[in-house]
Design a protein around this motif. Structure first.
Motif, PDB file in Angstrom:
ATOM      1  N   GLY A 188       0.415  -1.506  -0.321  1.00  0.00           N
ATOM      2  CA  GLY A 188       0.459  -0.142   0.011  1.00  0.00           C
ATOM      3  C   GLY A 188       1.080   1.294  -0.083  1.00  0.00           C
ATOM      4  N   ILE A 189       0.013   2.136   0.778  1.00  0.00           N
ATOM      5  CA  ILE A 189       0.847   3.716   0.518  1.00  0.00           C
ATOM      6  C   ILE A 189       2.613   3.413   1.521  1.00  0.00           C
ATOM      7  CG2 ILE A 189       1.030   6.368   1.456  1.00  0.00           C
ATOM      8  CD1 ILE A 189      -1.956   5.980   0.457  1.00  0.00           C
ATOM      9  N   GLU A 190       1.879   2.426   2.759  1.00  0.00           N
ATOM     10  CA  GLU A 190       3.171   2.544   3.872  1.00  0.00           C
ATOM     11  C   GLU A 190       4.618   1.789   2.474  1.00  0.00           C
ATOM     12  OE1 GLU A 190       4.152   2.890   6.226  1.00  0.00           O
ATOM     13  OE2 GLU A 190       2.121   2.696   7.388  1.00  0.00           O
ATOM     14  N   GLY A 191       4.859   1.308   2.000  1.00  0.00           N
ATOM     15  CA  GLY A 191       5.476  -0.092   0.395  1.00  0.00           C
ATOM     16  C   GLY A 191       5.373   1.162  -0.491  1.00  0.00           C
ATOM     17  N   GLY A 295      -5.620  -4.707  -8.048  1.00  0.00           N
ATOM     18  CA  GLY A 295      -4.882  -5.965  -8.297  1.00  0.00           C
ATOM     19  C   GLY A 295      -5.571  -7.023  -8.875  1.00  0.00           C
ATOM     20  N   GLU A 296      -6.868  -7.450  -8.691  1.00  0.00           N
ATOM     21  CA  GLU A 296      -7.275  -8.415  -9.390  1.00  0.00           C
ATOM     22  C   GLU A 296      -8.240  -8.014 -10.653  1.00  0.00           C
ATOM     23  OE1 GLU A 296     -10.977 -11.353  -7.878  1.00  0.00           O
ATOM     24  OE2 GLU A 296     -10.275  -9.811  -6.744  1.00  0.00           O
ATOM     25  N   ARG A 297      -8.036  -8.544 -11.911  1.00  0.00           N
ATOM     26  CA  ARG A 297      -8.648  -8.476 -13.059  1.00  0.00           C
ATOM     27  C   ARG A 297      -9.731  -9.536 -12.487  1.00  0.00           C
ATOM     28  NH1 ARG A 297      -3.059  -9.258 -16.856  1.00  0.00           N
ATOM     29  NH2 ARG A 297      -3.430 -11.114 -16.139  1.00  0.00           N
ATOM     30  N   ILE A 298     -10.621  -8.469 -13.421  1.00  0.00           N
ATOM     31  CA  ILE A 298     -12.321  -9.372 -13.847  1.00  0.00           C
ATOM     32  C   ILE A 298     -12.755  -8.979 -15.155  1.00  0.00           C
ATOM     33  CG2 ILE A 298     -12.177  -9.861 -11.417  1.00  0.00           C
ATOM     34  CD1 ILE A 298     -14.960  -7.011 -11.593  1.00  0.00           C
ATOM     35  N   LEU A 395       0.947   2.987  -6.260  1.00  0.00           N
ATOM     36  CA  LEU A 395       0.473   1.551  -5.461  1.00  0.00           C
ATOM     37  C   LEU A 395       1.500   0.962  -6.122  1.00  0.00           C
ATOM     38  CD1 LEU A 395      -2.494   2.633  -3.681  1.00  0.00           C
ATOM     39  CD2 LEU A 395       0.208   3.115  -2.938  1.00  0.00           C
ATOM     40  N   LEU A 396       1.867  -0.440  -6.089  1.00  0.00           N
ATOM     41  CA  LEU A 396       2.157  -1.166  -6.092  1.00  0.00           C
ATOM     42  C   LEU A 396       1.451  -2.234  -6.499  1.00  0.00           C
ATOM     43  CD1 LEU A 396       5.528  -1.901  -4.169  1.00  0.00           C
ATOM     44  CD2 LEU A 396       5.677  -0.917  -6.085  1.00  0.00           C
ATOM     45  N   GLY A 397       1.257  -3.622  -7.503  1.00  0.00           N
ATOM     46  CA  GLY A 397      -0.137  -4.499  -7.606  1.00  0.00           C
ATOM     47  C   GLY A 397      -0.498  -4.263  -8.810  1.00  0.00           C
ATOM     48  N   GLU A 398      -0.244  -3.017  -9.975  1.00  0.00           N
ATOM     49  CA  GLU A 398      -1.458  -3.450 -10.834  1.00  0.00           C
ATOM     50  C   GLU A 398      -1.321  -4.141 -11.524  1.00  0.00           C
ATOM     51  OE1 GLU A 398      -3.135   0.167 -13.884  1.00  0.00           O
ATOM     52  OE2 GLU A 398      -1.480   0.603 -12.569  1.00  0.00           O
ATOM     53  N   PRO A 399      -1.959  -4.979 -12.522  1.00  0.00           N
ATOM     54  CA  PRO A 399      -1.911  -5.576 -13.938  1.00  0.00           C
ATOM     55  C   PRO A 399      -1.948  -4.941 -15.137  1.00  0.00           C
ATOM     56  CG  PRO A 399      -3.888  -6.068 -12.474  1.00  0.00           C
ATOM     57  CD  PRO A 399      -3.304  -5.365 -11.452  1.00  0.00           C
ATOM     58  N   PRO A 449      -5.490   7.546 -11.722  1.00  0.00           N
ATOM     59  CA  PRO A 449      -5.843   7.432 -10.144  1.00  0.00           C
ATOM     60  C   PRO A 449      -5.126   8.023  -9.078  1.00  0.00           C
ATOM     61  CG  PRO A 449      -6.917   5.410 -11.691  1.00  0.00           C
ATOM     62  CD  PRO A 449      -5.925   6.433 -12.823  1.00  0.00           C
ATOM     63  N   GLN A 450      -5.088   9.482  -8.594  1.00  0.00           N
ATOM     64  CA  GLN A 450      -3.384   9.732  -7.500  1.00  0.00           C
ATOM     65  C   GLN A 450      -4.696   9.243  -5.765  1.00  0.00           C
ATOM     66  OE1 GLN A 450      -0.883  11.669  -8.664  1.00  0.00           O
ATOM     67  NE2 GLN A 450      -1.709  12.816  -9.923  1.00  0.00           N
ATOM     68  N   PHE A 451      -3.790   8.301  -5.418  1.00  0.00           N
ATOM     69  CA  PHE A 451      -4.286   8.513  -3.508  1.00  0.00           C
ATOM     70  C   PHE A 451      -3.121   9.207  -2.628  1.00  0.00           C
ATOM     71  CE2 PHE A 451      -4.721   4.279  -6.517  1.00  0.00           C
ATOM     72  CZ  PHE A 451      -5.686   4.136  -5.166  1.00  0.00           C
ATOM     73  N   VAL A 452      -2.113   9.899  -3.093  1.00  0.00           N
ATOM     74  CA  VAL A 452      -1.669  10.595  -2.788  1.00  0.00           C
ATOM     75  C   VAL A 452      -2.129  12.772  -2.410  1.00  0.00           C
ATOM     76  CG1 VAL A 452       0.744  11.697  -1.469  1.00  0.00           C
ATOM     77  CG2 VAL A 452       0.287   9.243  -1.633  1.00  0.00           C
ATOM     78  N   GLN A 453      -1.922  13.236  -2.371  1.00  0.00           N
ATOM     79  CA  GLN A 453      -1.142  14.269  -2.831  1.00  0.00           C
ATOM     80  C   GLN A 453      -0.767  15.829  -2.007  1.00  0.00           C
ATOM     81  OE1 GLN A 453      -5.389  16.792  -1.478  1.00  0.00           O
ATOM     82  NE2 GLN A 453      -5.238  15.875   0.338  1.00  0.00           N
ATOM     83  N   LYS A 454       0.047  14.754  -1.072  1.00  0.00           N
ATOM     84  CA  LYS A 454       1.550  15.838  -1.131  1.00  0.00           C
ATOM     85  C   LYS A 454       2.243  15.113  -0.030  1.00  0.00           C
ATOM     86  CE  LYS A 454      -1.148  20.181  -0.112  1.00  0.00           C
ATOM     87  NZ  LYS A 454      -2.066  21.150   0.776  1.00  0.00           N
TER      88      LYS A 454
END
Length: 697
Positions: A188-191, A295-298, A395-399, A449-454
């Motif tokens: 996640g963001i921690e990583g 992370g999950e393709r459907i 973030l890690l894990g996007e296929p 798409p973004q999860f962090v702004q600052k």
């Protein structure tokens, strides 16, 4: 030679050997001192003095408003050296110590701690683990207890400090915020943002003082530790809480295996909420153990029909008013049957109705007919939409999306195109699917798409993350206008009618996809989804909800996933005082599709609303509407005598007037706008002919 001389010779020989040995030792000592003295003295010093790492405090992770979501706090492990206190002191005060500990930890009795002490002494365990991971306030209280208040060397108290990661909101956005384990795993963001969060360790010199203990040589460290920076996310805590609670309730209600929900800000691509829940049989409850959304393709099922229609419209292959023979909801491609869930007993419908009511047969027949001789053109169209490559989120894990093409001989066949057009034979993550709908809502701009702004250091902004445009325009303005009206029609007249709100408008698409088990599809395992945006004519948020394997009896996206979407939208509407549908300019808003209305009535409506109109291009009684240059543009709607007009989307009063003027007998069923006409557009009509009209509700 006398015996006396023999004895003396032996003594001299032994003495000589001893003398030589002694001289060798002295020589070796001198040699070592001269040649290796410095090295050995340094090694001796190392055994007495060492450099220890001074741990830096990890930075905090914040919500969009600065609320703490993950924070480092000091925690303490408490040990007791049972050999340090004098026996007299221990015997006199151990009852008092056990009593104080039992009062601090009410779940343990005084006798429990006394047994702990006796057992440790009997087993010759010098160092007793009294309590681990205690807070600062607990540690201060323990240091004041009998015996232990004497300190380390008289009372045996040993306190080991460490930094511990805690979550004030516990499991909220668990997999997205992520977790960090020292040099082993980080997700996640921690990583992803660990280089900012971890800081730089310092160094301190300590001297050995016996019993394996070390004491700092100086109050000033050799090198100061630099604490980590703070990461401010895009997550809205209130909306995140609503997303998780609503999704949790729906998963329980539908007895589903897992589900996810994502809410994105249309203009920026910032993720405001992301929830992922999966059933844990050990806990017998749902928990966020996997980031399905990222992370999950459907296989997306019917939500992919939007992409198919955009590609066909851009290539000029289709018209939404064209008629499609849906063969009573059943057709065959190369001996493989395809069925509709929402149709039966109907032959011909318009392509618009096929989309709004999610006809698999209608969409697949049109796409297959348009691209069967050039399937590579269809795949190229999907590439232009940005659907064939990852979004590149931080973030890690996007296929990568799995979309095969005609060049893939092992996977491509004559069945690929018709099934792909309705969302089978390909797979994307929920976030990748949402990004397409967000682009439609955002005037064609595909956002990252973004999860962090600052990134913050001591409250000061070190780095800001601005919105990133991946593609300036995924399709033409004309195509955007058309597909927006389609998505609104799904909620007004189609499969998403149950999601309509009297307070704000929603545009979106339902999806129900069978899940392949062992390479085969069945009628048991389904993914139900709904994806769209709101308010429809001034979009602020886009959202996708996917519910996997519901087993309580319902499988359709509108009834299984739709309520989660609606629950989130309702909460935002209730909480956000800026939430409204009033656009600033007519040309910025999307005017809902009108397939003909009386010009006199429309003039009155727009003039009463204070909106400028342009009738310069219109010389007919019935008109289309389009927003242009801050005005409502009226375009001519030609009604030919003797030819059945296209009435889909028209108001009942206007439709009945037109048909009766042509001498037809009209039967009307329902309320709202026209969603079905028994005589198809373009057919010849004659006076006295019966025509049945069905309205949207």
């Amino acid at each position: 030679m006398s015996k006396k001389h023999v004895s003396l010779n032996k003594v001299y020989i032994v003495y000589g050997f001893v003398l030589l040995f002694g001289l060798a030792i002295v020589f070796r000592i001198l040699f070592v001192q001269v040649t290796e003295g410095d090295t050995l003295r340094a090694k001796a010093k190392e055994c007495q003095v060492k450099t220890f790492s001074l741990e830096a405090s990890r930075g905090n992770i914040l919500a969009s408003d600065g609320t703490l979501m993950s924070v480092s706090v000091p925690r303490y492990n408490i040990f007791v050296d049972l050999f340090c206190p004098k026996k007299k002191l221990y015997k006199k005060k151990r009852d008092s110590l056990a009593l104080c500990l039992s009062q601090l930890y009410s779940n343990r009795s005084k006798s429990y701690f006394l047994r702990m002490f006796r057992r440790a002494l009997a087993d010759s365990n010098r160092y007793l683990v009294l309590k681990k991971n205690v807070s600062y306030m607990e540690m201060k209280k323990i240091k004041s207890f009998p015996i232990l208040r004497k300190g380390k060397y008289k009372g045996g108290l040993i306190v080991k400090k460490k930094n511990s990661r805690i979550r004030p909101y516990q499991n909220l956005a668990l997999r997205t915020i992520g977790y960090y384990r020292q040099d082993t795993i980080a997700v996640g963001i921690e990583g992803a943002f660990s280089k900012y969060l971890r800081g730089v360790n310092g160094a301190v010199i300590k001297r050995k003082i016996g019993h394996g203990d070390w004491m700092e040589v100086s109050d000033d460290p050799l090198r100061e530790a630099k604490n980590g920076m703070d990461v401010q996310t895009t997550i809205d805590v209130n909306v995140q809480d609503v997303a998780e609670e609503t999704l949790y309730d729906q998963l329980y209600k539908e007895k589903a295996y897992e589900g996810c929900a994502i809410l994105m800000e249309v203009k920026t691509g910032f993720i405001k909420a992301i929830a992922n829940l999966r059933w844990d049989p050990k806990l017998e409850d749902y928990r966020e153990s996997y980031n399905m959304a990222i992370g999950e393709r459907i296989e997306p099922g019917s939500t992919f029909k939007l992409a198919s229609i955009i590609v066909a419209l851009e290539d000029g292959k289709v018209d939404m008013n064209q008629v499609v023979d849906i063969e009573n909801g059943k057709t065959t491609f190369f001996k493989h049957k395809m069925r509709d869930s929402h149709f039966g007993g109907e032959r011909e419908i318009t392509l618009r109705t096929a989309f709004e009511k999610s006809s698999n047969v209608g969409i697949s027949k049109v796409i297959n007919h348009s691209y069967k001789d050039e399937p590579e053109a269809f795949i190229e169209g999907l590439e232009k939409l940005g659907l064939t490559e990852p979004l590149g989120i931080n973030l890690l894990g996007e296929p990568k999306p799995d979309i095969p093409g005609p060049d893939d001989k092992k996977r491509w066949s004559g069945l690929s195109l018709p099934w792909m057009s309705i969302g089978y034979g390909l797979s994307l993550t929920p976030l990748q699917m949402l990004s397409l709908y967000n682009a439609v809502a955002n005037d064609g701009k595909l956002m990252k798409p973004q999860f962090v702004q600052k990134i913050l250091h001591n409250g000061e902004v070190v780095e800001s993350y601005e919105p990133v445009v991946l593609r300036d325009r995924i399709c033409s303005s004309e195509t955007l206008d058309t597909v927006r009206s389609l998505l609104e029609g799904v909620v007004l007249r189609g499969t998403g009618r149950n999601l309509a709100s009297p307070f704000y408008s929603i545009a979106g698409k339902t999806g129900t996809a069978q899940i392949a088990k062992g390479g085969k599809y069945n009628k048991v395992n389904y993914n139900a989804s709904f994806v769209g945006y709101f308010p429809a004519n001034n979009p602020r948020y886009s959202c996708i909800v996917v519910v996997a394997n519901p087993s309580a009896g319902r499988i359709y996206g509108s009834s299984v996933a739709g309520p989660v979407f609606k629950g989130m939208a309702d909460k935002i509407y209730a909480l956000d005082i800026d939430f409204n549908e009033s656009p600033q300019h007519v040309d910025d808003m999307h005017i809902p599709y009108k397939n003909g209305a009386c010009i006199t009535d429309l003039k009155e409506v727009f003039l009463a609303s204070g909106v400028d109109i342009d009738t310069s291009s219109c010389n007919t009684n019935y008109v289309y509407l389009k927003g242009k240059e801050n005005k409502a543009l009226f375009l001519p709607r030609v009604i030919k005598d003797g030819i059945m007009p296209n009435l889909i989307g028209m108001g009942a009063r206007d439709a009945v007037y037109i048909l009766r003027k042509n001498g037809l007998i009209v039967e009307v069923e329902g309320k709202g706008d026209i969603s079905y006409q028994s005589v198809l557009p373009g057919k010849r009509i004659k006076k006295g002919q019966n025509v049945k009209l069905k309205l949207s509700t």
